[in-house]
Design a protein around this motif. Sequence first.
Motif, short mmCIF file in Angstrom:
data_model
loop_
_atom_site.label_atom_id
_atom_site.label_comp_id
_atom_site.label_asym_id
_atom_site.label_seq_id
_atom_site.Cartn_x
_atom_site.Cartn_y
_atom_site.Cartn_z
N ASP A 135 -0.37 13.83 6.51
CA ASP A 135 -1.24 13.55 7.65
C ASP A 135 -0.56 13.96 8.96
O ASP A 135 -1.15 14.65 9.81
CB ASP A 135 -1.56 12.05 7.65
CG ASP A 135 -2.56 11.64 8.73
OD1 ASP A 135 -3.25 12.51 9.29
OD2 ASP A 135 -2.66 10.42 8.99
N ARG A 184 -0.18 3.98 3.28
CA ARG A 184 -0.48 5.21 2.55
C ARG A 184 -1.98 5.42 2.37
O ARG A 184 -2.47 6.54 2.39
CB ARG A 184 0.21 5.18 1.19
CG ARG A 184 1.72 5.14 1.28
CD ARG A 184 2.38 4.95 -0.07
NE ARG A 184 2.22 6.15 -0.90
CZ ARG A 184 1.72 6.12 -2.12
NH1 ARG A 184 1.30 4.99 -2.64
NH2 ARG A 184 1.64 7.23 -2.82
N LYS A 223 -4.11 8.85 3.54
CA LYS A 223 -4.80 9.76 2.64
C LYS A 223 -6.10 10.28 3.25
O LYS A 223 -6.58 11.35 2.87
CB LYS A 223 -5.08 9.07 1.31
CG LYS A 223 -3.85 8.88 0.45
CD LYS A 223 -4.17 8.21 -0.87
CE LYS A 223 -2.92 8.04 -1.73
NZ LYS A 223 -3.22 7.36 -3.02
N PRO A 229 1.65 10.95 1.53
CA PRO A 229 0.38 11.02 2.27
C PRO A 229 0.56 10.84 3.77
O PRO A 229 -0.15 11.49 4.56
CB PRO A 229 -0.45 9.87 1.68
CG PRO A 229 0.14 9.63 0.32
CD PRO A 229 1.61 9.91 0.48
#
Length: 213
Positions: A140, A76, A80, A136
């Motif tokens: 992405d 994660r 981010k 996240p």
Amino acid sequence: MELTVFGATGGIGREIVGQALAGGHRVTAVVRDPAALTATGEGLSVVTTDLGDEAALRDAVAGRDAVLSGLGARGRAAAKSGIAARLTRPVLRALEETGTRRFLAVSAAPLAPEPADQTFLHRTLVLPLVSAILRPVYDDLRVLEEQVRAGATDWTLVRPPQLLDRPLTGSYRTALNVNLRKGTQIGRADVAHAMLAMVDDPATVKQGVSVAY
């Protein structure tokens, strides 16, 4: 075929390289650390770059029959920063500059619509929980997918669910632009197998393809 693989030292990328070489294809593996590449073979070439070298990227993809990407966030925290989308951007640019058309990239099942007959448990509990925990990562990958769809390649976005380290079975299901009922897991080796099978499958061009057991 002549193939280029990005993310070649990752779980899926490593499987793509090994299976492609075993199938008699010539493979260019693009890596940051060649020591992390376990595959060997007469048909293997290695390009070492952090994806910031535009000339190296063009050389790595020019004239290839297909380019396959296993680039993605490892956790994660990396997601981010938008790492999957950021790493894929120069690859797409190199493809467009060299005229190499066929591109397949790993995404994730939560980015595909759920089927009308999806189980109640999966729809109301499993998917919302996983999507919340890994938000996240999926944010992405959502940007990655937008970039790929906006580009000029003959793309395929491959959307697996939970990934497992299991031996290749060759027994899995696929679906275009929708997730699979009860499709909650798949081995990395089988994702690689599916991607290689899609390379010359015109039905998967400009499509999202879900793959699961």
